[in-house]
Design a protein around this motif. Sequence first.
Motif, short mmCIF file in Angstrom:
data_model
loop_
_atom_site.label_atom_id
_atom_site.label_comp_id
_atom_site.label_asym_id
_atom_site.label_seq_id
_atom_site.Cartn_x
_atom_site.Cartn_y
_atom_site.Cartn_z
N GLY A 191 0.82 -1.21 0.00
CA GLY A 191 0.00 0.00 0.00
C GLY A 191 0.85 1.26 0.00
N ASP A 192 1.91 1.25 0.79
CA ASP A 192 2.82 2.39 0.85
C ASP A 192 3.48 2.63 -0.50
OD1 ASP A 192 4.56 4.33 2.60
OD2 ASP A 192 6.00 3.12 1.48
N MET A 193 3.89 1.56 -1.15
CA MET A 193 4.56 1.67 -2.45
C MET A 193 3.65 2.35 -3.47
SD MET A 193 5.92 -1.48 -4.82
CE MET A 193 6.51 -1.20 -6.49
N VAL A 194 2.38 1.95 -3.51
CA VAL A 194 1.45 2.54 -4.48
C VAL A 194 1.08 3.96 -4.08
CG1 VAL A 194 -0.83 2.33 -5.53
CG2 VAL A 194 0.58 0.29 -5.18
N ALA A 195 0.86 4.18 -2.78
CA ALA A 195 0.48 5.52 -2.32
C ALA A 195 1.52 6.56 -2.69
CB ALA A 195 0.25 5.51 -0.81
N GLY A 201 -9.73 -5.77 1.69
CA GLY A 201 -10.32 -4.59 2.32
C GLY A 201 -9.64 -4.21 3.61
N GLY A 202 -8.88 -5.16 4.19
CA GLY A 202 -8.30 -4.90 5.50
C GLY A 202 -7.33 -3.75 5.55
N MET A 203 -6.59 -3.51 4.46
CA MET A 203 -5.60 -2.43 4.49
C MET A 203 -6.26 -1.07 4.73
SD MET A 203 -3.17 -0.94 1.56
CE MET A 203 -4.61 -0.01 1.05
N VAL A 204 -7.48 -0.90 4.21
CA VAL A 204 -8.19 0.37 4.36
C VAL A 204 -9.10 0.37 5.59
CG1 VAL A 204 -9.91 1.88 3.28
CG2 VAL A 204 -8.10 0.88 1.90
N SER A 205 -9.78 -0.75 5.83
CA SER A 205 -10.80 -0.77 6.88
C SER A 205 -10.31 -1.30 8.23
CB SER A 205 -12.00 -1.61 6.43
OG SER A 205 -11.60 -2.93 6.13
N HIS A 246 -6.81 0.97 12.31
CA HIS A 246 -7.20 0.71 13.70
C HIS A 246 -6.11 0.00 14.49
CE1 HIS A 246 -11.39 1.89 13.07
NE2 HIS A 246 -11.44 1.12 11.99
N ILE A 247 -5.25 -0.76 13.79
CA ILE A 247 -4.28 -1.59 14.52
C ILE A 247 -2.85 -1.08 14.44
CG2 ILE A 247 -5.74 -3.63 14.21
CD1 ILE A 247 -3.80 -4.62 12.11
N TYR A 248 -2.60 -0.13 13.55
CA TYR A 248 -1.26 0.46 13.45
C TYR A 248 -1.34 1.93 13.84
CZ TYR A 248 0.05 -3.72 10.81
OH TYR A 248 0.30 -5.02 10.43
N PRO A 249 -0.81 2.29 15.01
CA PRO A 249 -0.90 3.69 15.44
C PRO A 249 -0.16 4.65 14.53
CG PRO A 249 0.56 2.44 16.90
CD PRO A 249 -0.11 1.45 16.01
N ARG A 250 0.88 4.16 13.86
CA ARG A 250 1.65 5.02 12.95
C ARG A 250 1.87 4.27 11.64
NH1 ARG A 250 3.96 5.84 17.93
NH2 ARG A 250 3.97 8.00 18.70
N MET A 251 1.18 4.73 10.62
CA MET A 251 1.37 4.17 9.28
C MET A 251 2.14 5.17 8.45
SD MET A 251 -2.38 2.39 8.56
CE MET A 251 -1.96 1.95 6.88
N SER A 252 2.92 4.67 7.51
CA SER A 252 3.74 5.55 6.67
C SER A 252 2.90 6.27 5.61
CB SER A 252 4.85 4.74 5.99
OG SER A 252 4.30 3.70 5.20
N PHE A 253 1.63 5.94 5.53
CA PHE A 253 0.72 6.61 4.61
C PHE A 253 -0.69 6.52 5.19
CE2 PHE A 253 0.36 2.20 3.64
CZ PHE A 253 -0.89 1.99 3.11
N ASP A 254 -1.57 7.34 4.69
CA ASP A 254 -2.96 7.35 5.14
C ASP A 254 -3.82 6.79 4.01
OD1 ASP A 254 -5.57 7.85 5.90
OD2 ASP A 254 -5.15 9.87 6.66
N ALA A 291 -16.04 0.27 2.11
CA ALA A 291 -14.84 0.24 2.95
C ALA A 291 -15.07 0.98 4.26
CB ALA A 291 -13.66 0.83 2.19
N ASN A 292 -15.80 2.09 4.20
CA ASN A 292 -16.11 2.84 5.42
C ASN A 292 -16.99 2.04 6.36
OD1 ASN A 292 -14.62 5.11 4.66
ND2 ASN A 292 -16.36 6.08 3.64
N ASP A 293 -17.98 1.35 5.79
CA ASP A 293 -18.87 0.52 6.62
C ASP A 293 -18.09 -0.61 7.28
OD1 ASP A 293 -21.01 2.09 5.90
OD2 ASP A 293 -21.74 0.72 4.34
N ASP A 294 -17.19 -1.25 6.51
CA ASP A 294 -16.38 -2.34 7.07
C ASP A 294 -15.45 -1.83 8.17
OD1 ASP A 294 -17.57 -4.08 5.34
OD2 ASP A 294 -15.89 -4.22 3.95
N SER A 295 -14.96 -0.61 8.02
CA SER A 295 -14.09 -0.03 9.03
C SER A 295 -14.81 0.08 10.37
CB SER A 295 -13.60 1.34 8.57
OG SER A 295 -12.78 1.93 9.56
#
Length: 336
Positions: free
Chosen positions: A90-94, A108-112, A116-124, A317-321
Amino acid sequence: MKHNNPSNFSFQINRRVLATALSALLLGPALCASALAQAWPSKPIKVVVNFPPGGAADQIARAIGIPLAEALGQPVVIENRGGANGNLGGDMVAKSAPDGYTLLMSSGGMVSVNPHIYPRMSFDPAKDLVPVASAARVLVYLVAKPTLPVDNIQGFLKYVKDNPGKLSYGSAGNGSSPHLAGEMMKSQAGLFAVHVPYRGAAPALQDVLAGQLDFYFDPGIGLGQVRAGKLKLLAVGSLKRSPLFPNVPTLDEAGLKSFDADSVFGFYAPAGTPADVIAKVNREINRILSTQTLKDRIMNLGGEALPLTPAEFGARANDDSKRFGEIIRERKIVGD
């Protein structure tokens, strides 16, 4: 004959020139984007799959990639970039150029889930990626090694409850849909089993087949092994039964009410990718998904082809989140 004041005439010309230049400045980005969309694609397109080869995301990407290449007239190259529950790919494409030549195929997990489980991601994911096209609703199937002394879901739930902490199950990584399905089951049924995260669903499946794991929630890639009698299929982690196995009950039917661990796999692009390019990819993928060949291919993986508009895909994706966020907070799940 009388002539206008030369200074006034000059002013009128300058005003027209200024207006033309201003219009060009204002319309320039739109015209450039339109020109890019018309010329696109003029070279191969790379689709990054953010999980290892052999998993559901990889198989779906490759199934769609062949007819997509034919439709677009350019090669579609699949590149696997697994790790960190999809975050590396995901970071590579972002961070790729938003020109339509680099796309992401992801669960869907990468977005939803990951936010929630990674407090600091290298991208949003919500800001740095945009939804392009959904591909499939992927069900998860509760499977067990053949030597496990149970033959149905009720017997399985009782056996796990009677042997707290003695059974282990695998997943595609912390926060993956198979992991969340396992945590949902343990929470609702009051079970205790040991979770073993892997760098993808395929490695977890191999260890269930080898007897190193007792069970796991399979995203469809192990159904061939079920048909061959090498795995026991006990239940479906969805609100409705799978058409492939109409006699296999859902966990909802087994007493775990409203149990739903489905996720939607699909394609994303870097934020800023021209809307015309996104619309073109969405249109072609939806057309491909409507063919019987792709419907059957995805069904054989245990899923369901799911053509949606980019807006509908983003809303899902928002609903799954929201849905997965609840179990993540309850079980205090954190990323690797």
